[in-house]
Design an enzyme around this catalytic site. Structure first.
Site, short mmCIF file in Angstrom:
data_model
loop_
_atom_site.label_atom_id
_atom_site.label_comp_id
_atom_site.label_asym_id
_atom_site.label_seq_id
_atom_site.Cartn_x
_atom_site.Cartn_y
_atom_site.Cartn_z
N GLY A 1 43.82 51.56 36.90
CA GLY A 1 43.48 50.18 37.19
C GLY A 1 44.08 49.72 38.50
O GLY A 1 45.30 49.78 38.69
N GLY B 1 43.97 46.58 39.85
CA GLY B 1 44.04 45.13 39.97
C GLY B 1 45.40 44.69 40.46
O GLY B 1 46.14 45.43 41.12
N PHE B 2 45.77 43.45 40.12
CA PHE B 2 47.05 42.90 40.59
C PHE B 2 48.22 43.78 40.15
O PHE B 2 49.08 44.13 40.95
CB PHE B 2 47.25 41.48 40.03
CG PHE B 2 46.36 40.46 40.67
CD1 PHE B 2 46.56 40.07 41.99
CD2 PHE B 2 45.34 39.86 39.96
CE1 PHE B 2 45.75 39.12 42.59
CE2 PHE B 2 44.52 38.91 40.56
CZ PHE B 2 44.74 38.53 41.88
N VAL C 1 38.55 56.23 33.05
CA VAL C 1 39.24 57.01 32.02
C VAL C 1 38.51 56.83 30.69
O VAL C 1 38.30 55.71 30.22
CB VAL C 1 40.71 56.58 31.89
CG1 VAL C 1 41.36 57.22 30.67
CG2 VAL C 1 41.47 56.94 33.15
N GLU D 1 36.93 25.08 37.69
CA GLU D 1 36.70 25.45 39.09
C GLU D 1 35.22 25.70 39.35
O GLU D 1 34.69 25.30 40.40
CB GLU D 1 37.55 26.68 39.43
CG GLU D 1 39.03 26.36 39.47
CD GLU D 1 39.93 27.58 39.58
OE1 GLU D 1 41.11 27.41 39.94
OE2 GLU D 1 39.44 28.69 39.29
N ALA E 1 47.41 36.07 37.59
CA ALA E 1 47.85 36.97 38.65
C ALA E 1 49.36 37.07 38.71
O ALA E 1 49.91 38.17 38.87
CB ALA E 1 47.29 36.49 39.99
#
Length: 494
Positions: free
Chosen positions: A29, A31-32, A97, A188, A342
């Site tokens: 992964g 990501g963050f 995976v 948002e 995040a």
């Protein structure tokens, strides 16, 4: 024999020859959490392999800006090799995976097996429709880049169709949007769509009346932003309503068909006619959590998140760590799991990498302690709400704080500059620079071949000349509702 051949391809070619016999850390992964873990291993005497099914890191908090044309895909996505590929001990591989062989300490992806000494799983989360996956093609979620671009395409297609529609009621229908979910993403999205349709596009479409635009937020709770203090929720509701956004609380979606959403409210059932419906209501953990549970017997919560130990490992497998949205970390002062944002993900990824380094180097490492920076949501061009460790802000000060925080978390410096320039331009001019209408095979003259997985919809080959399936069906349903067929008794006899 097969396993040896596959492992030869992957394992006997480390990024540098001197790392051949070093401990191997596999991170799944990008990501963050995954990127932060990679960077925390910089200079360490270990081999690091980063595996992701995409070759880029996505700054997911700004997907709604891609969906509403404020920024483009390149502003929120950065190639993984650009972020960590230059590290001497990191190898980036593209793949998904499919299996974790815990006894052999291997992961299987793309039909290949790779051994690990330490495994960090950071595959994030996706969207949940709470058992109604048939709604997915009608009400796109917003978790990946393609979702955001699909939402933008649908918004622009509705406006293009409304521009050439002589019927006023049908134009109003095409200018109606329902956002399901009143969390940060829903708020948002609603604010950005409202700004796009009422302000940014007002001067570009001659036949449309911005006042006929309807943006509705549907949520089963009694307020927006339930994870934030009530003062922030009230400020958010006031800001959105002042912009013209309608809020429907205590409302649950019962069905969604093209052009129509059926909700239940305290007053009874209500049908909302809307050309576009977007889903921000549910989150589910990556499917890798379930596979890990099947392989090890570890627990997962209702959302599929893996229940982890204080060091993010799972019982009986200290070599496996689970971080980010994939884990449920309840070892906090109040016993509540860390939020899927995040900030926590970055802190988890960095701490786990440092903990592994400390183990390998024979050092002690302090326990994980999460620092809560607070939470925030942007609502309009210069409006936001923020809860900064008890300090509650709204309006322009909250927006400035939101902008600074998001630029700080952006992993790529070039994207930070690009975003800042585009935000300032949008503030000054209300113009958006990423409003291209793409994703339709008919735009490519002479192109023949199979359909791409996007746009999502009911029709396999979307077209400009022939309205794509979901939008076309929505308009058809709307027209039929306004002009129902005559009863059989009223039909003239033959």
């Amino acid at each position: 024999m097969t396993a040896t051949r596959e492992r030869f391809f992957l394992e006997l070619e480390p990024p540098m020859e001197e790392l051949r016999g070093k401990p191997h850390v596999v991170i799944v992964g990008g990501g963050f959490a995954g990127i932060k873990a990679c960077k925390a291993f910089k200079g360490a005497d270990v081999r690091v392999t980063l595996i992701d099914k995409r070759n880029f890191n996505l700054f997911q908090p700004l997907l709604y800006q891609v969906a509403t044309g404020l920024v483009s895909r390149g502003d929120v996505a950065t190639p993984l090799r650009q972020l960590v590929g230059a590290q001497r001990n990191v190898q980036v591989l593209l793949g998904e995976v499919s299996e974790i062989q815990t006894e052999a300490k291997q992961v299987v992806f793309n039909g290949k097996a790779m051994a690990y000494d330490h495994l960090i799983l950071a595959t994030g989360s996706g969207s949940s429709f709470f058992g109604h996956d048939d709604w997915r093609g009608i009400a796109p979620p917003m978790k990946i880049l393609e979702h955001a671009e699909e939402i933008r395409r649908r918004l622009l297609m509705a406006l293009e169709q409304a521009e050439q529609t002589p019927n006023g009621d049908e134009r109003a229908f095409l200018q109606t949007v329902v956002v399901v979910g009143g969390g940060p993403t829903g708020c948002e999205m609603a604010g950005a769509i409202n700004e796009l349709m009422r302000r940014s596009m007002a001067k570009d479409f001659n036949q449309l009346d911005p006042g006929a635009t309807r943006i509705m937020v549907v949520d089963p709770g009694d307020r927006l932003l339930k994870a934030m203090p009530e003062a922030c929720s009230a400020a958010a509701a006031k800001e959105l309503q002042a912009m013209g956004v309608e809020l429907c609380f205590h409302s649950r979606v019962q069905s969604i068909v093209p052009g129509e959403v059926l909700i239940t409210t305290p007053e009874g059932e209500r049908t909302i006619k809307a050309a576009n419906v977007f889903w921000t209501a549910g989150v589910r953990a990556s499917h890798l959590g379930k596979k890990l549970a099947e392989a090890t017997g570890c627990e997962v919560d209702r959302g599929g998140r893996v229940m982890v130990e204080p060091d993010f490992s799972i019982p009986n497998h200290p070599e496996i760590r689970v971080v980010g949205d994939l884990c449920s970390y309840k070892h906090t002062a109040d016993g509540k799991p860390l939020p899927g944002m995040a900030g926590p993900a970055v802190q988890m990824g960095g701490w786990v990498a440092k903990d592994i380094r400390a183990q390998l180097e024979g050092r002690s490492h302090k326990p994980f302690a999460w620092f809560d920076f607070g939470s925030m949501a942007v609502l309009g061009r210069l409006g936001a709400v923020a809860d900064l460790r008890g300090i509650k802000l709204a309006g322009l000060p909250a927006w400035v704080l939101w902008a600074v925080a998001h630029l700080a978390f952006m992993p790529d410096e070039e994207n930070r500059l690009t975003l800042l320039v585009k935000w300032l331009w949008a503030i000054l001019t209300r113009q958006r620079g990423s409003l291209l209408l793409t994703g339709m095979p008919s735009q490519h003259v002479g192109l023949e071949g199979g359909s791409a997985p996007f746009p999502m919809g009911l029709h396999s080959e979307p077209s400009i000349a022939e309205m794509d399936g979901t939008m076309g069906k929505a308009i058809e349903n709307f027209r039929e509702a306004d002009n129902p067929p005559a009863p059989a008794s009223a039909q003239p006899s033959s």
